[in-house]
Enzyme design. Structure first.
Site, PDB file in Angstrom:
ATOM      1  N   SER A  70       0.833  -1.204   0.000  1.00 43.07           N
ATOM      2  CA  SER A  70       0.000   0.000   0.000  1.00 43.07           C
ATOM      3  C   SER A  70       0.867   1.253   0.000  1.00 43.07           C
ATOM      4  O   SER A  70       1.984   1.249   0.504  1.00 43.07           O
ATOM      5  CB  SER A  70      -0.898   0.030   1.242  1.00 43.07           C
ATOM      6  OG  SER A  70      -1.661  -1.146   1.333  1.00 43.07           O
TER       7      SER A  70
HETATM    8  N1  SAH Z   1      -0.425  -5.082   4.151  1.00 38.95           N
HETATM    9  C1  SAH Z   1       0.310  -5.373   2.943  1.00 38.95           C
HETATM   10  C2  SAH Z   1      -0.520  -5.060   1.705  1.00 38.95           C
HETATM   11  C3  SAH Z   1      -0.527  -6.236   0.811  1.00 38.95           C
HETATM   12  S1  SAH Z   1      -1.676  -6.257  -0.512  1.00 38.95           S
HETATM   13  C4  SAH Z   1       1.663  -4.659   2.923  1.00 38.95           C
HETATM   14  O1  SAH Z   1       1.935  -3.879   3.833  1.00 38.95           O
HETATM   15  O2  SAH Z   1       2.457  -4.912   2.015  1.00 38.95           O
HETATM   16  C5  SAH Z   1      -2.922  -7.340   0.113  1.00 38.95           C
HETATM   17  C6  SAH Z   1      -2.495  -8.712   0.544  1.00 38.95           C
HETATM   18  O3  SAH Z   1      -3.679  -9.400   0.948  1.00 38.95           O
HETATM   19  C7  SAH Z   1      -1.857  -9.574  -0.542  1.00 38.95           C
HETATM   20  O4  SAH Z   1      -0.617 -10.055  -0.094  1.00 38.95           O
HETATM   21  C8  SAH Z   1      -2.858 -10.707  -0.746  1.00 38.95           C
HETATM   22  O5  SAH Z   1      -2.264 -11.939  -1.074  1.00 38.95           O
HETATM   23  C9  SAH Z   1      -3.539 -10.755   0.609  1.00 38.95           C
HETATM   24  N2  SAH Z   1      -4.853 -11.392   0.615  1.00 38.95           N
HETATM   25  C10 SAH Z   1      -5.852 -11.299  -0.302  1.00 38.95           C
HETATM   26  N3  SAH Z   1      -6.908 -12.051   0.060  1.00 38.95           N
HETATM   27  C11 SAH Z   1      -6.583 -12.618   1.259  1.00 38.95           C
HETATM   28  C12 SAH Z   1      -7.245 -13.503   2.152  1.00 38.95           C
HETATM   29  N4  SAH Z   1      -8.485 -13.957   1.920  1.00 38.95           N
HETATM   30  N5  SAH Z   1      -6.601 -13.892   3.267  1.00 38.95           N
HETATM   31  C13 SAH Z   1      -5.347 -13.444   3.551  1.00 38.95           C
HETATM   32  N6  SAH Z   1      -4.658 -12.613   2.746  1.00 38.95           N
HETATM   33  C14 SAH Z   1      -5.267 -12.209   1.608  1.00 38.95           C
END
Ligand code: SAH
Length: 221
Positions: A70
């Site tokens: 993000s």
């Molecule tokens: N908080 C992260 C943002 C990552 S983007 C950071 O600081 O980098 C969102 C993330 O959510 C991705 O890695 C994706 O694989 C994960 N995601 C999507 N659906 C999910 C689910 N149902 N359970 C767990 N993680 C999930």
């Protein structure tokens, strides 16, 4: 200081200071959040040097597997909202570990951080980063986060960094009394960041602003 953090140019403290100036201009006021983001080397959460050089730009960046870290503003805003929960936040659950950056920011402000990720290689990279940075109050789970992580609940706050079309009931159930859920909701073209506060016998919802997160997907990968 970490060895990798002694780089010059785009990865220097000065670049991070500029990010902080920008966050303030964008309306971030919580000094605790600004202090942590000023210290934490965001470029170490990127997978390659090209992206590391762009780590402090105010934009989401690719972290592989079709996922993004993000943008700094969003991380700051969501963290600020978590810290403003009515009760002291000692335990926080994050859904979507991704690069680990958001979890790392939280870990420097909150006693215990639990984070769930559905893509195993991303989780492993994040785990290695936390180890290198000695952030040892973060626990990780490979699972579909729409189930939450019941074993360690209830949580004072839950932060979701991928967008479901509807709020998963399990997450509401795992909130402590007066606890707070911070979550983007909606489809690709129409998403808003919402705050749901657990009150006595009901939930109070506030819409914060328009956002753009990757979708919350079902199952593990
Ligand atoms: N908080 C992260 C943002 C990552 S983007 C950071 O600081 O980098 C969102 C993330 O959510 C991705 O890695 C994706 O694989 C994960 N995601 C999507 N659906 C999910 C689910 N149902 N359970 C767990 N993680 C999930």
């Amino acid at each position: 200081m970490l060895k990798q953090d002694q780089g010059i140019g785009m990865t220097s403290q000065r670049t991070r200071d500029r990010m902080i100036t920008r966050l303030k201009a964008q309306g971030i006021t919580d000094e605790r959040v600004l202090d942590v983001m000023k210290m934490l080397p965001r470029h170490l959460f990127m997978n390659d040097d090209v992206l590391a050089s762009r780590a402090y730009e105010d934009t989401p960046l690719a972290i592989g597997y079709n996922q993004t870290i993000s943008q700094p503003y969003t991380v700051a805003k969501m963290t600020e909202i978590v810290l403003a929960t009515k009760i002291p936040v000692r335990r926080v659950l994050e859904i979507g570990t991704g690069s680990g950056y958001q979890a790392a920011v939280l870990s420097m402000l909150i006693d215990r951080v639990f984070s769930v990720e559905r893509i195993a290689p991303l989780q492993n990279q994040a785990r290695e980063r936390f180890y290198q940075m000695k952030l040892n109050n973060i626990r990780l789970k490979h699972s579909d986060g729409s189930w939450g992580w019941e074993e360690h609940g209830p949580y004072d706050a839950i932060i979701v960094t991928a967008a479901p079309e509807e709020i998963p009931q399990n997450l509401l159930d795992q909130l402590a009394p007066q606890g707070r859920l911070v979550i983007p909701v909606g489809d690709k073209n129409n998403q808003t960041l919402r705050v749901i506060d657990r009150a006595d016998g009901h939930y109070e919802e506030t819409v914060i602003e328009t956002v753009s997160f990757v979708p919350l997907l079902a199952g593990q990968a």
